[in-house]
Scaffold this motif. Structure first.
Motif, PDB file in Angstrom:
ATOM      1  N   ALA A 133       0.826  -1.198   0.000  1.00 28.90           N
ATOM      2  CA  ALA A 133       0.000   0.000   0.000  1.00 28.90           C
ATOM      3  C   ALA A 133       0.867   1.257   0.000  1.00 28.90           C
ATOM      4  O   ALA A 133       0.398   2.347  -0.343  1.00 28.90           O
ATOM      5  N   LEU A 134       2.145   1.121   0.354  1.00 29.38           N
ATOM      6  CA  LEU A 134       3.062   2.255   0.361  1.00 29.38           C
ATOM      7  C   LEU A 134       3.522   2.621  -1.040  1.00 29.38           C
ATOM      8  O   LEU A 134       4.088   3.702  -1.251  1.00 29.38           O
ATOM      9  N   ASP A 135       3.301   1.720  -1.986  1.00 33.04           N
ATOM     10  CA  ASP A 135       3.826   1.861  -3.338  1.00 33.04           C
ATOM     11  C   ASP A 135       2.695   2.162  -4.318  1.00 33.04           C
ATOM     12  O   ASP A 135       2.022   1.244  -4.791  1.00 33.04           O
ATOM     13  N   PRO A 136       2.444   3.426  -4.649  1.00 38.52           N
ATOM     14  CA  PRO A 136       1.345   3.768  -5.557  1.00 38.52           C
ATOM     15  C   PRO A 136       1.698   3.439  -7.011  1.00 38.52           C
ATOM     16  O   PRO A 136       2.868   3.225  -7.348  1.00 38.52           O
ATOM     17  N   TRP A 137       0.672   3.397  -7.859  1.00 41.68           N
ATOM     18  CA  TRP A 137       0.909   3.196  -9.288  1.00 41.68           C
ATOM     19  C   TRP A 137       1.718   4.373  -9.817  1.00 41.68           C
ATOM     20  O   TRP A 137       1.393   5.533  -9.590  1.00 41.68           O
ATOM     21  N   CYS A 138       2.809   4.084 -10.535  1.00 35.03           N
ATOM     22  CA  CYS A 138       3.648   5.148 -11.072  1.00 35.03           C
ATOM     23  C   CYS A 138       4.373   4.625 -12.312  1.00 35.03           C
ATOM     24  O   CYS A 138       4.047   3.556 -12.834  1.00 35.03           O
ATOM     25  N   CYS A 139       5.371   5.372 -12.764  1.00 27.49           N
ATOM     26  CA  CYS A 139       6.127   4.979 -13.951  1.00 27.49           C
ATOM     27  C   CYS A 139       7.497   4.451 -13.544  1.00 27.49           C
ATOM     28  O   CYS A 139       8.473   5.192 -13.485  1.00 27.49           O
ATOM     29  N   TYR A 140       7.573   3.155 -13.227  1.00 29.17           N
ATOM     30  CA  TYR A 140       8.864   2.528 -12.966  1.00 29.17           C
ATOM     31  C   TYR A 140       9.505   2.154 -14.296  1.00 29.17           C
ATOM     32  O   TYR A 140       8.848   1.621 -15.189  1.00 29.17           O
ATOM     33  N   THR A 141      10.800   2.421 -14.432  1.00 26.34           N
ATOM     34  CA  THR A 141      11.498   2.075 -15.666  1.00 26.34           C
ATOM     35  C   THR A 141      12.515   0.960 -15.481  1.00 26.34           C
ATOM     36  O   THR A 141      12.825   0.245 -16.426  1.00 26.34           O
ATOM     37  N   ASP A 142      13.052   0.800 -14.270  1.00 27.60           N
ATOM     38  CA  ASP A 142      14.030  -0.257 -14.056  1.00 27.60           C
ATOM     39  C   ASP A 142      14.153  -0.550 -12.568  1.00 27.60           C
ATOM     40  O   ASP A 142      13.676   0.210 -11.722  1.00 27.60           O
ATOM     41  N   MET A 143      14.833  -1.657 -12.266  1.00 30.79           N
ATOM     42  CA  MET A 143      14.940  -2.130 -10.889  1.00 30.79           C
ATOM     43  C   MET A 143      16.210  -2.958 -10.759  1.00 30.79           C
ATOM     44  O   MET A 143      16.654  -3.602 -11.725  1.00 30.79           O
ATOM     45  N   ALA A 144      16.831  -2.931  -9.573  1.00 29.19           N
ATOM     46  CA  ALA A 144      18.052  -3.714  -9.363  1.00 29.19           C
ATOM     47  C   ALA A 144      18.274  -3.962  -7.885  1.00 29.19           C
ATOM     48  O   ALA A 144      17.900  -3.132  -7.036  1.00 29.19           O
ATOM     49  N   PHE A 145      18.882  -5.116  -7.554  1.00 32.30           N
ATOM     50  CA  PHE A 145      19.365  -5.372  -6.208  1.00 32.30           C
ATOM     51  C   PHE A 145      20.780  -4.827  -6.130  1.00 32.30           C
ATOM     52  O   PHE A 145      21.612  -5.085  -7.007  1.00 32.30           O
ATOM     53  N   PHE A 146      21.071  -4.045  -5.078  1.00 33.04           N
ATOM     54  CA  PHE A 146      22.383  -3.446  -4.924  1.00 33.04           C
ATOM     55  C   PHE A 146      22.713  -3.332  -3.446  1.00 33.04           C
ATOM     56  O   PHE A 146      21.937  -2.773  -2.671  1.00 33.04           O
ATOM     57  N   ASP A 147      23.838  -3.904  -3.068  1.00 28.81           N
ATOM     58  CA  ASP A 147      24.324  -3.808  -1.687  1.00 28.81           C
ATOM     59  C   ASP A 147      23.265  -4.281  -0.690  1.00 28.81           C
ATOM     60  O   ASP A 147      23.059  -3.657   0.357  1.00 28.81           O
TER      61      ASP A 147
END
Length: 333
Positions: A133-147
Motif C-alpha cells: 500500500a506504500l507503493d502507488p501506481w507510477c512509472c517505474y522504468t528499471d529495478m536492481a538489487f544493490f548492496d
C-alpha cells in the motif's frame, strides 16, 4: 567469466565474441521451451508453462528451472487490489524481473509503461506475489538489487530504495518502506525531454549504480546519444560521467543490463551496447532507426550497428541480453 549473449523472442541466440556469431545448437539445453519468453533476468528466461497460473524461470544454458506464480489476482495487505486499475484477476504484464543472489527473493515491475508497481515473491515461503500500500501506481522504468537492498528507477529519474521485510508467520516478503534517495527533478541536462529509455546498471567494479539514458529526438529516428550518470548516494544526486575508466563496457536493455570488463572480451572500454527496446506509442509498433543491437562510444559519441533490425510483431517482448557464467567460476563484473 561472464559471457554476454543475445536472446531473441523467436528462440535464436547470439554469442558476443569479437562481434556476434550464432550459438551452436548444443550450446542451448534441449529442454528449453520453444515458445517466446515473457521476460529475462541475468542468465534466465521467463516462460509461460502449460500449467495454469505458473511461470517457469529457465536457464537455457544449463536447463535448470524454477517455477513462479503468474502475477495476477494480487492481494494488497489482505485487501484485493482495486479493479479500477484494470487488474482484477488477469495476468499482469511483467516489465522487469530481478532475482536476489542471496535468499532467492524475486522482485518485478508489473503493469504498463506509466502505470506500474513493484511486486515481490518468494515461492519457498509463500506461493503468491505481494504489493504494498506504500507503493502507488507510477512509472517505474528499471529495478536492481544493490548492496543488499532493492532499488527502483522512475521515469522522472527518481532513485527509490525499497525496504523489504518478511511476515513473521508466513514468511511472505513485503515492501515495508520506500525512500527517495535521489530526486530526479534536480537532474537537468540538455534534451532530457526526449529521453525514451532509462536503465539502472550495477557496477561491481567500484560498488556503484549507474543510470543510462537513451536519448532520441522523436519516434522513428535513430538514437541521438546515451548519457551515463553515477548515483552519488551521499549527496543524493546523479553525477554525469564522460568515461567508465577505459576498462569497462555496459550492456543495457529493458529486461537485463550489466557492466562487464572490456579486456575479457577484446573490446575497447567506454562503449555501451544497447538494443532496440524503446517503448513505442501504444498500437503503433513503429520500428526505430536503430539496428537490433548497437554500439555507442562514450569517447567520441559515435554510434554503429552491431546487428541489423529483425522483423518483430507489435507488442512483442524485446530482445534481451543474457549473461552466461562459465564453469571456471571466475566471477566478473
Amino acid at each position: 567469466m561472464v559471457r554476454p549473449c543475445l536472446a531473441l523472442p523467436d528462440g535464436r541466440f547470439y554469442a558476443f565474441q569479437l562481434g556476434f556469431s550464432v550459438l551452436k545448437p548444443d550450446d542451448i539445453h534441449p529442454g528449453s521451451p520453444d515458445e517466446s519468453y515473457r521476460g529475462a533476468t541475468s542468465d534466465k528466461l521467463l516462460f509461460l508453462t502449460d500449467c495454469y497460473g505458473l511461470y517457469s524461470l529457465v536457464n537455457p544454458f544449463t536447463g535448470s528451472e524454477r517455477l513462479l506464480p503468474i502475477p495476477s489476482g494480487f492481494r494488497l495487505h489482505e485487501e484485493e487490489i482495486d479493479e479500477e486499475e484494470g487488474y482484477g484477476s488477469e495476468e499482469m504484464p511483467v516489465r522487469k524481473m530481478v532475482v536476489c543472489s542471496e535468499g532467492g527473493l524475486v522482485a518485478a515491475i508489473v503493469g504498463h509503461e506509466r502505470s506500474s508497481r513493484a511486486a515481490l515473491c518468494k515461492p519457498e515461503a509463500a506461493w503468491s506475489w505481494s504489493l504494498s500500500a506504500l507503493d502507488p501506481w507510477c512509472c517505474y522504468t528499471d529495478m536492481a538489487f544493490f548492496d543488499g537492498k532493492l532499488y527502483a528507477l522512475t521515469g522522472d529519474e527518481d532513485l527509490l530504495a525499497l525496504e523489504v521485510s518478511y511476515d513473521s508467520k508466513s514468511g511472505e516478503p513485503r515492501i515495508s518502506a520506500i525512500e527517495r534517495i535521489i530526486d530526479g527533478g534536480a537532474n537537468c541536462y540538455t534534451l532530457k525531454e526526449y529521453t525514451r529509455m532509462r536503465y539502472l546498471v550495477v557496477r561491481p567494479k567500484d560498488g556503484s549504480m549507474l543510470m543510462v539514458c537513451k536519448v532520441m529526438l522523436e519516434y522513428g529516428t535513430t538514437t541521438y546519444e546515451l548519457l551515463v550518470f553515477q548515483a552519488d548516494l551521499r549527496s543524493s544526486r546523479w553525477v554525469q560521467m564522460d568515461s567508465l575508466g577505459g576498462d569497462e563496457v555496459l550492456f543495457v536493455g529493458r529486461l537485463c543490463s550489466r557492466a562487464v570488463r572490456a579486456d575479457r572480451h577484446d573490446v575497447r572500454g567506454d562503449q555501451i551496447f544497447f538494443l532496440d527496446d524503446s517503448t513505442r506509442p501504444e498500437g503503433l509498433g513503429l520500428p526505430l532507426g536503430d539496428g537490433l543491437a548497437n554500439i555507442y562510444d562514450m569517447k567520441d559519441g559515435s554510434l554503429s550497428e552491431l546487428l541489423p533490425m529483425q522483423t518483430h510483431r507489435d507488442g512483442e517482448v524485446p530482445a534481451t541480453w543474457l549473461f552466461r557464467e562459465d564453469e571456471d567460476g571466475d566471477a566478473e563484473g
